[in-house]
Scaffold this motif. Structure first.
Motif, short mmCIF file in Angstrom:
data_model
loop_
_atom_site.label_atom_id
_atom_site.label_comp_id
_atom_site.label_asym_id
_atom_site.label_seq_id
_atom_site.Cartn_x
_atom_site.Cartn_y
_atom_site.Cartn_z
N LEU A 1 1.11 -0.78 0.03
CA LEU A 1 -0.04 -0.10 0.00
C LEU A 1 0.59 1.11 -0.32
O LEU A 1 0.49 1.97 -0.66
CB LEU A 1 -0.86 -0.01 1.10
N ASP A 2 2.13 1.53 0.25
CA ASP A 2 2.76 2.11 0.90
C ASP A 2 3.38 2.61 -0.79
O ASP A 2 3.51 3.88 -1.63
CB ASP A 2 4.43 1.87 1.61
N CYS B 1 1.66 1.87 -3.68
CA CYS B 1 0.59 2.52 -4.30
C CYS B 1 0.21 3.57 -3.72
O CYS B 1 -0.14 4.86 -4.52
CB CYS B 1 -0.84 1.68 -4.31
N ASN B 2 0.41 4.03 -2.30
CA ASN B 2 0.15 5.33 -2.45
C ASN B 2 1.39 6.52 -2.93
O ASN B 2 1.06 7.36 -3.23
CB ASN B 2 -0.05 5.62 -0.74
N GLY B 3 2.88 6.11 -3.01
CA GLY B 3 3.26 6.48 -3.96
C GLY B 3 3.14 6.39 -5.20
O GLY B 3 4.01 8.22 -5.33
N ASP C 1 0.04 7.50 -5.69
CA ASP C 1 -1.19 8.21 -5.97
C ASP C 1 -2.13 7.34 -6.97
O ASP C 1 -2.87 7.64 -6.89
CB ASP C 1 -1.73 9.74 -7.06
N GLY D 1 -3.59 5.44 -3.70
CA GLY D 1 -4.45 4.95 -2.63
C GLY D 1 -6.37 5.59 -2.56
O GLY D 1 -6.78 4.53 -2.69
N GLY D 2 -6.48 6.38 -3.66
CA GLY D 2 -7.82 6.63 -3.93
C GLY D 2 -8.69 5.45 -4.62
O GLY D 2 -9.89 5.81 -4.60
N ASP E 1 -9.02 2.68 -2.50
CA ASP E 1 -10.90 3.06 -1.71
C ASP E 1 -12.03 3.54 -2.11
O ASP E 1 -12.60 2.57 -1.28
CB ASP E 1 -9.98 4.36 -0.92
N ARG F 1 0.22 3.05 -13.89
CA ARG F 1 0.46 3.21 -12.44
C ARG F 1 1.01 1.37 -11.55
O ARG F 1 2.02 1.28 -10.44
CB ARG F 1 -0.15 3.90 -11.93
N ALA G 1 2.95 11.95 -9.78
CA ALA G 1 3.61 11.13 -8.54
C ALA G 1 4.79 10.41 -9.65
O ALA G 1 5.14 9.72 -8.90
CB ALA G 1 2.41 10.20 -8.64
N GLN H 1 8.97 9.65 -7.39
CA GLN H 1 9.08 8.27 -7.89
C GLN H 1 10.07 8.20 -8.93
O GLN H 1 11.21 7.50 -7.90
CB GLN H 1 7.82 7.56 -8.15
#
Length: 561
Positions: A436-437, A439-441, A443, A445-446, A449, A473, A503, A507
């Motif tokens: 998840l980290d 994936c959040n890196g 963007d 995560g949204g 969710d 991504r 994003a 990265q």
């Protein structure tokens, strides 16, 4: 059929058990004739009820034993054929998964799909029921031999009809082989259009493809139906010949047998028994004849898989360095597609230091994606060398080398499974928090969710249902999960929105700070400006190489950030 017989010879234990069971089954199948003969001759002649009861009980026991043996043989045959199915299933997976990519890609996609679809065809042709029917076929001679013991003349008659039927069936099968094989090929060709109809609804409607595709669809289905009708006519002809031959044999047996009964050379019971034996003999031949089409299709499918299996596989041996810095070097590198008169590029030389950034630019078809595949080892150069830390890629174990990469292909594809299963393919033990980290890196995560399934979100159809920017991504997360030090990105921002580009830039900057070597096929100015080296594939045949002044790579920041 040859394959099944050869495999039985190659496995004496299974083959011997199946052969023994078949002998016992067909010996027990003689009981109905023996029962008829004795009932007609002994019971009707003497009228002793005890005789009828004894005969009936004995026949019933024989029928039960035959049924039990047939079930046991079927289970053995299923195990035997299951082994062959698993063998070709494994053969297909190995061929498609380990064949040298350069040779694998030269085989048309339709042909590859046809070879894979052949697994179902093999299962339909090579199964326990069909093997049992093949094993029973030769015992037609047993029934004819038993018939000849009752009456040599009737035995010769049955043999003559059986031989004529066998020859006719053989001729029909030879004539059916070509249209049956053509039907398999045509089915594979039409399946491509069927897949487009299932998944290309937007294209069909938006570009008014309906009328043109309808003609192709109708022509393809008409040709396929014509081939199917031709094969079915041959199959029906075999059935009708078998039925007609059985009728002719029954009439002949009673006609000739009646004269022998009148002459006192044969009794009525034996005549009825002879009729039963003749019918069984032709039935065995007919059952084998019905297997012609599925066995021919299976033979064709096996031939295709065998051809795929003959493709050379990727190397499994080679060097495995203890450490990797990440310096990438090209020495007189040239590549030309098979059959093309001119090379895509040639005489390419460069040295990208470990931790450096290279941007590869060029128009469509200039070779950016091909260059990325050369770097991953999927393709091999015609001349020259690609080296990492001074070692030729062709001397490294391919599996090890790809574990050192963060690779983003131009067309990301996922297998049918969950997001988690796809993203952790290089790191199966990665925990959800770490994933998840990543994936959040980028963007994502949204997006995760927004789905009640989160990481358990199912991906189907290669991930085609995902928006392109999201799919790219996710594919980059998949590459990052492996923790490689050499980053190869093919159009990393294609189809990605402004937020996603930011994003990706973050990265990339993070990977550069960690000392990763980055090679990006791109048209994005923010990557090109940050690169220490720009390779321009528009210039042919030797690409133009522009090197920035010495120093650390510049920070990457999209203009629309």
């Amino acid at each position: 059929m040859k394959l099944l017989i050869a495999r039985m010879w190659a496995t004496p234990r299974f083959g011997g058990e199946l052969a023994l069971a078949s002998v016992l089954i067909n010996l027990l199948a003689l009981v109905s004739s023996v029962y008829s003969i004795h009932v007609m001759n002994r019971y009707l002649g003497q009228g002793v009820d005890a005789t009828l009861v004894t005969l009936t009980i004995g026949a019933a026991i024989a029928v039960i034993m035959e049924f039990w043996l047939r079930q046991a043989r079927l289970r053995m045959a299923q195990l035997f054929c299951g082994g062959i199915e698993r063998e070709y299933s494994g053969l297909a997976f190995t061929a498609f998964g380990t064949a040298r990519f350069q040779l694998f890609e030269q085989i048309p996609l339709g042909q590859r799909r046809e070879a894979l679809a052949g697994l179902v065809t093999i299962q339909q042709g090579i199964n326990g029921g069909n093997l049992a029917a093949i094993l029973d076929g030769p015992f037609a001679l047993l029934f004819i031999f038993a018939l000849s013991l009752l009456s040599p003349i009737l035995g010769l008659l049955a043999l003559a009809v059986a031989l004529v039927l066998t020859v006719l069936i053989f001729v029909i099968q030879r004539r059916m082989a070509e249209p049956a094989a053509e039907m398999v090929k045509h089915s594979a060709r039409t399946s491509g259009l069927a897949q487009f109809l299932a998944g290309g609804g937007e294209t069909i409607r938006a570009f008014n493809c309906y009328s043109g595709l309808q003609r192709r669809w109708e022509e393809g289905q008409e040709d396929l139906s014509a081939l199917r009708r031709l094969v079915q006519r041959h199959q029906n002809l075999v059935q009708q010949l078998t039925q007609s031959a059985t009728t002719v044999l029954t009439i002949g047996l009673f006609a000739v047998g009646a004269r022998e009964v009148v002459a006192g050379d044969l009794n009525v019971g034996s005549l009825i028994g002879a009729s039963i034996l003749g019918t069984r003999a032709l039935a065995s031949i007919g059952r084998v004849a019905q297997l012609a089409e599925p066995l021919e299709k299976a033979r064709h499918a096996i031939g295709q898989l065998d051809a795929m299996a003959k493709l050379p596989t990727e190397r499994q041996q080679g060097s495995v360095p203890r450490t990797l810095k990440g310096e990438v070097q090209a020495v007189d590198l040239s590549f030309r597609f098979p059959g093309h008169p001119l090379p895509l590029f040639e005489g390419l030389n460069f040295t990208l230091q470990a931790g450096g950034v290279m941007a590869v630019v060029g128009g469509n078809g200039t070779g950016k994606t091909t260059f990325a595949k050369l770097l991953t080892g999927l393709l091999e150069p015609d001349r020259g060398h690609l080296k990492v830390d001074g070692m030729d890629l062709r001397h490294l174990v391919p599996e090890w080398w790809r574990q050192q990469l963060v690779y983003l292909p131009q067309e990301p594809i996922f297998f049918d499974g969950t997001v988690r299963e796809n993203l952790t393919v290089l790191a199966p033990d990665m925990d959800d928090a770490t994933l998840l980290d990543l994936c959040n890196g980028l963007d994502l995560g949204g997006f995760l969710d927004s789905s009640p399934d989160g990481l358990d979100m199912p991906l189907r159809g290669g991930g085609s249902t995902l928006p392109l920017g999201i799919r790219r991504r996710f594919a980059l997360v998949r590459g990052l999960a492996g923790g490689g030090r050499v980053v190869i990105l093919d159009e990393p921002t294609e189809g990605v929105d402004a937020q996603g580009c930011q994003a990706i830039a973050r990265q990339l900057n993070e990977m550069v700070r960690r000392g990763c070597t980055v090679i990006a096929m791109t048209k994005d100015d923010f990557i090109i400006r940050a690169a220490q080296m720009v390779l321009d594939l528009n210039q042919k045949p030797t690409p133009r190489l522009v090197t920035a002044p010495a120093g650390a790579p510049a920070e990457m920041a999209p203009e629309h950030a």
